[in-house]
Scaffold this active site. Structure first.
Site, PDB file in Angstrom:
ATOM      1  CG  HIS A  63      -5.641   5.206   4.130  1.00  0.00           C
ATOM      2  ND1 HIS A  63      -5.033   4.657   3.028  1.00  0.00           N
ATOM      3  CD2 HIS A  63      -4.653   5.772   4.867  1.00  0.00           C
ATOM      4  CE1 HIS A  63      -3.725   4.885   3.093  1.00  0.00           C
ATOM      5  NE2 HIS A  63      -3.474   5.563   4.195  1.00  0.00           N
ATOM      6  CD  GLU A 119      -0.998   7.563   5.535  1.00  0.00           C
ATOM      7  OE1 GLU A 119       0.180   7.822   5.850  1.00  0.00           O
ATOM      8  OE2 GLU A 119      -1.350   6.434   5.130  1.00  0.00           O
ATOM      9  CB  CYS A 173      -9.833   4.590  -0.052  1.00  0.00           C
ATOM     10  SG  CYS A 173      -8.239   5.120   0.618  1.00  0.00           S
ATOM     11  CB  CYS A 205      -2.988   0.614  -2.639  1.00  0.00           C
ATOM     12  SG  CYS A 205      -3.011   2.365  -3.043  1.00  0.00           S
ATOM     13  CG  ASP A 210      -1.848   1.240   1.229  1.00  0.00           C
ATOM     14  OD1 ASP A 210      -2.484   1.506   0.192  1.00  0.00           O
ATOM     15  OD2 ASP A 210      -1.933   1.945   2.256  1.00  0.00           O
ATOM     16  CB  SER A 211       0.206   4.755  -0.883  1.00  0.00           C
ATOM     17  OG  SER A 211      -0.992   4.836  -0.133  1.00  0.00           O
TER      18      SER A 211
HETATM   19  N1  DGL Z   1      -4.982   3.432   0.605  1.00  0.00           N
HETATM   20  C1  DGL Z   1      -4.936   3.779  -0.757  1.00  0.00           C
HETATM   21  C2  DGL Z   1      -6.194   3.397  -1.499  1.00  0.00           C
HETATM   22  O1  DGL Z   1      -6.795   2.426  -1.192  1.00  0.00           O
HETATM   23  C3  DGL Z   1      -4.525   5.142  -1.157  1.00  0.00           C
HETATM   24  C4  DGL Z   1      -4.259   6.165  -0.201  1.00  0.00           C
HETATM   25  C5  DGL Z   1      -3.396   7.219  -0.824  1.00  0.00           C
HETATM   26  O2  DGL Z   1      -2.199   6.995  -0.845  1.00  0.00           O
HETATM   27  O3  DGL Z   1      -3.930   8.227  -1.283  1.00  0.00           O
HETATM   28  O4  DGL Z   1      -6.612   4.041  -2.424  1.00  0.00           O
END
Ligand code: DGL
Length: 276
Positions: free
Chosen positions: A193, A157, A191, A72, A9-10
């Protein structure tokens, strides 16, 4: 040579997916990689997300992973196709890289009664239209509306997902998407997150609108994939080992990751492999 399952993931978001996967497949070995030094990816261009994701895949490959999950949505939306079609044949034809959008979408027809579905995601995921495209392939009778929520990842984050300050940004996007299509009865958290914002989101949801997070679905789909591909499963090591790699400082990752995983973890800082 045996190998662990790579999860990329990022940043921290993929930990919500990793957590469900490890509970479903506890005996497997996993290597998690977060490109925290360059997160978020959500507002970056197609080329940049592809370039970064390709480096992450090469790094996990160098670490011995031959099955990699892009946990991600942004990377799945912008880089998966190129990686599968252009890079894998060149890097290692036995490598498998899987995304999270397709398996998420597969569940959606059983969940929505009105057949009107909303997708909350990063600007990159929503502008790529990946959810709309996948859903229209599988379930052309479903109407999809996307909503980009560029502030939601930074809230997570920065550990602000429970704060009163988060209310404004959460409410704004929920109200907006439901005003665009009031018949929506299911909102996909597109997403990785966003599950941390789940409680906050629920407080602004009208009755009759369900939230759908990806974790369980991805974990189930991976389990099923391994059953269908014994040739891939047989080369995965199963000693219950976990490694956590980050491009940021290890102590910073370890502190925030404990919020996601509810446990302390050992973390290694790493520099990503250069593009070949
Ligand atoms: N967690 C990532 C996603 O599912 C991206 C978050 C990001 O780096 O903007 O899209």
């Amino acid at each position: 040579m045996g190998s662990s399952i790579g999860i990329f993931d990022s940043g921290y978001g993929g930990l919500t997916i990793f957590d469900k996967i490890q509970k479903n497949l506890p005996q497997y070995d996993f290597t998690y990689l977060g490109d925290n030094a360059r997160a978020p990816y959500g507002t970056r261009s197609f080329e940049v997300v592809y370039h970064f994701t390709r480096q992450a895949v090469m790094t996990l490959l160098d670490q011995g992973c031959r099955l990699i999950i892009l946990a991600c949505n942004t990377a799945s939306a912008k880089a998966l196709r190129n990686i599968q079609q252009k890079d894998i044949p060149m890097l290692d034809p036995s490598l498998r890289v899987l995304g999270v959008i397709r398996p998420t979408v597969e569940a959606i027809d059983n969940i929505s009664l009105t057949k009107h579905v909303g997708v909350m995601g990063t600007t990159g995921t929503i502008s790529s239209q990946s959810y709309n495209i996948e859903i229209s392939h599988l379930f052309p009778h479903i109407t999809v509306t996307g909503e980009a929520c560029p502030m939601w990842v930074p809230l997570v984050e920065n550990n602000e997902f429970d704060s009163p300050g988060a209310d404004y940004f959460v409410r704004k996007h929920i109200e907006h998407i439901l005003s665009v299509d009031p018949r929506i009865d299911t909102l996909i958290l597109g997403c990785t997150h966003y599950p941390l914002l789940r409680n906050k989101i629920k407080t602004f949801l009208p009755q009759g609108v369900a939230l759908f997070s990806q974790g369980e679905q991805i974990a189930g789909s991976l389990k099923d994939y391994l059953l269908r591909h014994p040739e891939i499963d047989s080369r995965l090591t199963k000693q219950g080992r976990r490694r956590f790699l980050t491009t940021e400082a290890a102590d910073k990752f370890s502190e925030t990751a404990s919020i996601f995983l509810h446990q302390a973890i050992a973390v290694e800082q790493i520099t990503l492999s250069e593009n070949k």
